[in-house]
Design an enzyme around this catalytic site. Sequence first.
Site, PDB file in Angstrom:
ATOM      1  N   CYS A   1       0.813  -1.226   0.000  1.00  0.00           N
ATOM      2  CA  CYS A   1       0.000   0.000   0.000  1.00  0.00           C
ATOM      3  C   CYS A   1       0.844   1.272   0.000  1.00  0.00           C
ATOM      4  O   CYS A   1       0.342   2.340  -0.357  1.00  0.00           O
ATOM      5  CB  CYS A   1      -0.896   0.056   1.236  1.00  0.00           C
ATOM      6  SG  CYS A   1      -1.842  -1.415   1.550  1.00  0.00           S
TER       7      CYS A   1
HETATM    8  O1  KQY Z   1      -4.468  -0.713   1.622  1.00  0.00           O
HETATM    9  C1  KQY Z   1      -4.107   0.283   1.085  1.00  0.00           C
HETATM   10  N1  KQY Z   1      -3.852   0.231  -0.215  1.00  0.00           N
HETATM   11  C2  KQY Z   1      -4.064   1.601   1.755  1.00  0.00           C
HETATM   12  C3  KQY Z   1      -4.468   1.610   3.157  1.00  0.00           C
HETATM   13  C4  KQY Z   1      -4.893   2.987   3.518  1.00  0.00           C
HETATM   14  C5  KQY Z   1      -5.228   3.115   4.934  1.00  0.00           C
HETATM   15  C6  KQY Z   1      -5.473   4.525   5.304  1.00  0.00           C
HETATM   16  N2  KQY Z   1      -5.508   4.715   6.706  1.00  0.00           N
END
Ligand code: KQY
Length: 369
Positions: free
Chosen positions: A356
Amino acid sequence: MSKTLDSTPQADGFRMPAEFEPHKGCWMLWPERGDTWRMGAKPAQAAFIKVAGAISAFEPVTVGASRGQWENARHALPESVRVVEISSNDAWMRDVGPTVVVDNRGTIRGVDWRFNAWGGLDGGLYFPWDRDSLVAAKVLEIEGADRYRAPLVMEGGSFHADGQGTLITTRECLLNRNRNPHLAQEQIEALLKAYLNVHKVVWLDQGVVMDETDGHVDNLCCFVKPGEVLLTWTDDPDDPQYEISRQALETLSAATDARGRPLVVHKIHQPDPMAISAAECEGLDAGETAKPRLAGDRLAASYVNFYIANGGIVMPLFDDAHDRTAMDLLVRLFPDRQVVGVQSREILLGGGNIHCITQQIPMGEYRSR
Ligand code: KQY
């Protein structure tokens, strides 16, 4: 200057490569917001430094940091990492960065999705997100790549591609009423095909339990090579993840990819369920513009949330009894890559993990086919 194009990647002969295809480099953002990252983001910064350092052993890494944090980030990150000034609302480059597509002549272009902080005012994670919304365009400007503005609210973590025409995603996220409520599944699928140049979309129902992104697939399941996927798993029938993973297995096992191949599904056992502690919550800044985090809330921990680099895999570790077997499995599934683990609880506390916070820029490669 990076141009904004009116056409689509499909119309122009561009496609999204798989993450396991060669990269030009990787982009990340520097964490600093105190209501996502505890203790003034210092422990998260230490984890991001480890991730950036590990990836930079395999490919060039660029980190975007705000005006206020640029000097700190520059000082703290290894010399091998390029640090540029980019403002953002948080540090999730997978979701706010561009999805880069390539053609057969070595040109790269970027898809800029509409971003609403994972749900806007209907269950989104913070407000505002105006700086995040400009990150993809800024990255493309620096990369010298033209930009497609896609008419879809979604994030880079909500899909995975095999580079050969197949995409996996979840209904929980892309059909959520807080993303594109005016579009039906078929219309969303048509836009995915146009903007990523895929021909087959495999829809899974739900992502990982308590995933605050509304079930991003990048925490649940990914391609390890064309025709083979890796699925987060639990052997515990009392865990709510059990039924989600079981259903996903059923769907994947019945699916064929864009080339008509049945999918081989590898299971990777999740870490034991874990939760945010009271002490970790206390380290967060209070505020009303971000989703509150409560002691005892389950964290969406998954080993699938790794980054595939040129010749390497950078995977999350949780100091958990399953770390070793998860790592051994990735070593077996990626025999030509070096697998590096990074303790990533501090990233997990922010709601995501290594995949992420990273976004690959594929190598534009000349192909004669
Ligand atoms: O899982 C993701 N691609 C991003 C997670 C974002 C979390 C924001 N608090």
